[in-house]
Design a protein around this motif. Sequence first.
Motif, PDB file in Angstrom:
ATOM      1  N   SER A 134       0.799  -1.230   0.000  1.00 37.20           N
ATOM      2  CA  SER A 134       0.000   0.000   0.000  1.00 37.20           C
ATOM      3  C   SER A 134       0.833   1.282   0.000  1.00 37.20           C
ATOM      4  CB  SER A 134      -0.928   0.020   1.217  1.00 37.20           C
ATOM      5  OG  SER A 134      -0.183   0.004   2.431  1.00 37.20           O
ATOM      6  N   GLY A 135       2.164   1.173   0.024  1.00 39.58           N
ATOM      7  CA  GLY A 135       3.006   2.358   0.127  1.00 39.58           C
ATOM      8  C   GLY A 135       3.008   3.210  -1.131  1.00 39.58           C
ATOM      9  N   THR A 136       2.814   4.499  -0.959  1.00 39.00           N
ATOM     10  CA  THR A 136       2.775   5.428  -2.097  1.00 39.00           C
ATOM     11  C   THR A 136       3.672   6.646  -1.866  1.00 39.00           C
ATOM     12  OG1 THR A 136       0.810   6.554  -1.208  1.00 39.00           O
ATOM     13  CG2 THR A 136       0.434   4.735  -2.756  1.00 39.00           C
ATOM     14  N   ASP A 137       4.735   6.482  -1.081  1.00 35.31           N
ATOM     15  CA  ASP A 137       5.610   7.622  -0.794  1.00 35.31           C
ATOM     16  C   ASP A 137       6.238   8.193  -2.057  1.00 35.31           C
ATOM     17  OD1 ASP A 137       5.139   7.518   1.937  1.00 35.31           O
ATOM     18  OD2 ASP A 137       6.879   6.250   2.358  1.00 35.31           O
ATOM     19  N   GLY A 138       6.430   7.372  -3.078  1.00 40.12           N
ATOM     20  CA  GLY A 138       7.079   7.845  -4.297  1.00 40.12           C
ATOM     21  C   GLY A 138       6.266   8.865  -5.070  1.00 40.12           C
ATOM     22  N   LEU A 139       4.958   8.841  -4.905  1.00 40.52           N
ATOM     23  CA  LEU A 139       4.111   9.765  -5.662  1.00 40.52           C
ATOM     24  C   LEU A 139       4.422  11.214  -5.332  1.00 40.52           C
ATOM     25  CD1 LEU A 139       1.786   9.844  -7.723  1.00 40.52           C
ATOM     26  CD2 LEU A 139       0.190   9.843  -5.797  1.00 40.52           C
ATOM     27  N   THR A 140       4.918  11.464  -4.125  1.00 36.92           N
ATOM     28  CA  THR A 140       5.213  12.839  -3.701  1.00 36.92           C
ATOM     29  C   THR A 140       6.298  13.474  -4.556  1.00 36.92           C
ATOM     30  OG1 THR A 140       4.530  12.322  -1.448  1.00 36.92           O
ATOM     31  CG2 THR A 140       5.897  14.273  -1.730  1.00 36.92           C
ATOM     32  N   PHE A 141       7.234  12.693  -5.083  1.00 36.60           N
ATOM     33  CA  PHE A 141       8.244  13.251  -5.987  1.00 36.60           C
ATOM     34  C   PHE A 141       7.569  13.934  -7.170  1.00 36.60           C
ATOM     35  CE2 PHE A 141      10.679  10.193  -3.647  1.00 36.60           C
ATOM     36  CZ  PHE A 141      11.997  10.602  -3.710  1.00 36.60           C
ATOM     37  N   PHE A 142       6.599  13.269  -7.750  1.00 38.12           N
ATOM     38  CA  PHE A 142       5.983  13.743  -8.990  1.00 38.12           C
ATOM     39  C   PHE A 142       4.921  14.812  -8.731  1.00 38.12           C
ATOM     40  CE2 PHE A 142       7.528   9.403  -9.376  1.00 38.12           C
ATOM     41  CZ  PHE A 142       8.452   9.569 -10.391  1.00 38.12           C
ATOM     42  N   SER A 143       4.208  14.697  -7.624  1.00 33.32           N
ATOM     43  CA  SER A 143       3.258  15.757  -7.279  1.00 33.32           C
ATOM     44  C   SER A 143       4.001  17.017  -6.842  1.00 33.32           C
ATOM     45  CB  SER A 143       2.299  15.283  -6.185  1.00 33.32           C
ATOM     46  OG  SER A 143       2.984  14.918  -5.008  1.00 33.32           O
ATOM     47  N   SER A 144       5.178  16.841  -6.231  1.00 27.50           N
ATOM     48  CA  SER A 144       5.975  18.003  -5.808  1.00 27.50           C
ATOM     49  C   SER A 144       6.408  18.844  -7.003  1.00 27.50           C
ATOM     50  CB  SER A 144       7.221  17.549  -5.033  1.00 27.50           C
ATOM     51  OG  SER A 144       6.891  17.021  -3.773  1.00 27.50           O
ATOM     52  N   VAL A 145       6.926  18.184  -8.047  1.00 28.15           N
ATOM     53  CA  VAL A 145       7.408  18.955  -9.198  1.00 28.15           C
ATOM     54  C   VAL A 145       6.243  19.608  -9.924  1.00 28.15           C
ATOM     55  CG1 VAL A 145       7.384  17.128 -10.980  1.00 28.15           C
ATOM     56  CG2 VAL A 145       9.128  18.927 -11.037  1.00 28.15           C
ATOM     57  N   LEU A 146       5.095  18.970  -9.922  1.00 26.17           N
ATOM     58  CA  LEU A 146       3.902  19.567 -10.532  1.00 26.17           C
ATOM     59  C   LEU A 146       3.520  20.841  -9.784  1.00 26.17           C
ATOM     60  CD1 LEU A 146       1.484  19.536 -12.449  1.00 26.17           C
ATOM     61  CD2 LEU A 146       0.357  17.935 -10.890  1.00 26.17           C
ATOM     62  N   GLN A 147       3.468  20.765  -8.457  1.00 27.57           N
ATOM     63  CA  GLN A 147       3.106  21.923  -7.654  1.00 27.57           C
ATOM     64  C   GLN A 147       4.136  23.029  -7.751  1.00 27.57           C
ATOM     65  OE1 GLN A 147       0.282  22.455  -6.214  1.00 27.57           O
ATOM     66  NE2 GLN A 147       0.808  24.365  -5.149  1.00 27.57           N
ATOM     67  N   ALA A 148       5.414  22.638  -7.737  1.00 27.58           N
ATOM     68  CA  ALA A 148       6.488  23.633  -7.806  1.00 27.58           C
ATOM     69  C   ALA A 148       6.456  24.383  -9.124  1.00 27.58           C
ATOM     70  CB  ALA A 148       7.835  22.949  -7.618  1.00 27.58           C
ATOM     71  N   THR A 149       6.156  23.691 -10.194  1.00 29.98           N
ATOM     72  CA  THR A 149       6.111  24.334 -11.513  1.00 29.98           C
ATOM     73  C   THR A 149       4.906  25.259 -11.624  1.00 29.98           C
ATOM     74  OG1 THR A 149       7.210  22.402 -12.478  1.00 29.98           O
ATOM     75  CG2 THR A 149       6.096  23.892 -13.985  1.00 29.98           C
ATOM     76  N   VAL A 150       3.779  24.849 -11.055  1.00 27.98           N
ATOM     77  CA  VAL A 150       2.597  25.701 -11.060  1.00 27.98           C
ATOM     78  C   VAL A 150       2.867  26.991 -10.280  1.00 27.98           C
ATOM     79  CG1 VAL A 150       0.232  25.910 -10.212  1.00 27.98           C
ATOM     80  CG2 VAL A 150       0.951  23.818 -11.383  1.00 27.98           C
ATOM     81  N   LEU A 151       3.510  26.866  -9.132  1.00 30.06           N
ATOM     82  CA  LEU A 151       3.787  28.034  -8.294  1.00 30.06           C
ATOM     83  C   LEU A 151       4.797  28.981  -8.971  1.00 30.06           C
ATOM     84  CD1 LEU A 151       4.053  26.379  -4.762  1.00 30.06           C
ATOM     85  CD2 LEU A 151       2.192  27.812  -5.642  1.00 30.06           C
ATOM     86  N   ALA A 152       5.712  28.387  -9.768  1.00 29.61           N
ATOM     87  CA  ALA A 152       6.736  29.211 -10.426  1.00 29.61           C
ATOM     88  C   ALA A 152       6.204  29.909 -11.670  1.00 29.61           C
ATOM     89  CB  ALA A 152       7.934  28.340 -10.787  1.00 29.61           C
ATOM     90  N   ALA A 153       5.073  29.426 -12.183  1.00 30.12           N
ATOM     91  CA  ALA A 153       4.527  29.981 -13.434  1.00 30.12           C
ATOM     92  C   ALA A 153       4.007  31.405 -13.245  1.00 30.12           C
ATOM     93  CB  ALA A 153       3.412  29.092 -13.930  1.00 30.12           C
TER      94      ALA A 153
END
Length: 232
Positions: free
Chosen positions: A213-232
């Motif tokens: 059930s572990g999904t810790d890896g998803l945070t890598f990809f959601s992080s870059v999505l959020q960071a790019t949105v904030l930088a736009a």
Amino acid sequence: MRVGVVTFPGSLDDRDALRAIRLAGAEAVALWHGEHDLQGVDALVLPGGFSYGDYLRAGAIASLSPIMTEVIDAAGKGMPVLGICNGFQMLAEAHLVSGGLIRNDHGNFIRRDQALRVENTDTPWTSGFEQGQEIVIPLKNGEGGFIASADELARLEGEGLVAFRYEGVNPNGSLNDIAGVRNDRGNVVGLMPHPEHAVEPGFGPDTAAAMRSGTDGLTFFSSVLQATVLAA
């Protein structure tokens, strides 16, 4: 947001990385090592595998592929780049991150669900974590031992450029238990464990809640999505 994943001869985890990007909510773009076109992506992933059969050194030949000219240029301009396992080896060979990766100290290929401590959250790939957070990410490598000169190791530690550290057990003899590093600017991150294999319930590491059930890896990809949105 468009995130590109480069496929090299011998890549194994490119499809998994593309799926992880889609699960995070971004558009996944497949790129080919022999081209010079990044197709307008906003971030890049160099995936795991055995590019060119790991001949010469793991990642060494791939680091000279045509598309790496564009990757190096994009990284120099601030584009987020994530190197996973063989991709981390490519980043090191291309001098986009410090250090190098050598044969595991026990001489064997290893596969395990590995506990990591998040050491740096000041990157587009790690901003969704908390400093010091423990996560569990699958690990699989034969040449995962992180090395650096004494001076470079001191610089990495002193300047906070260690991104992840192995917790509980050091699986490959990496100096200072280093599992991943970032560049000075913070847009480039490389790590040996595979976050793309811990993004979906039923397919990740076991947790106290349930098997796989572990999904810790998803945070890598959601992080870059959020960071790019904030930088736009």
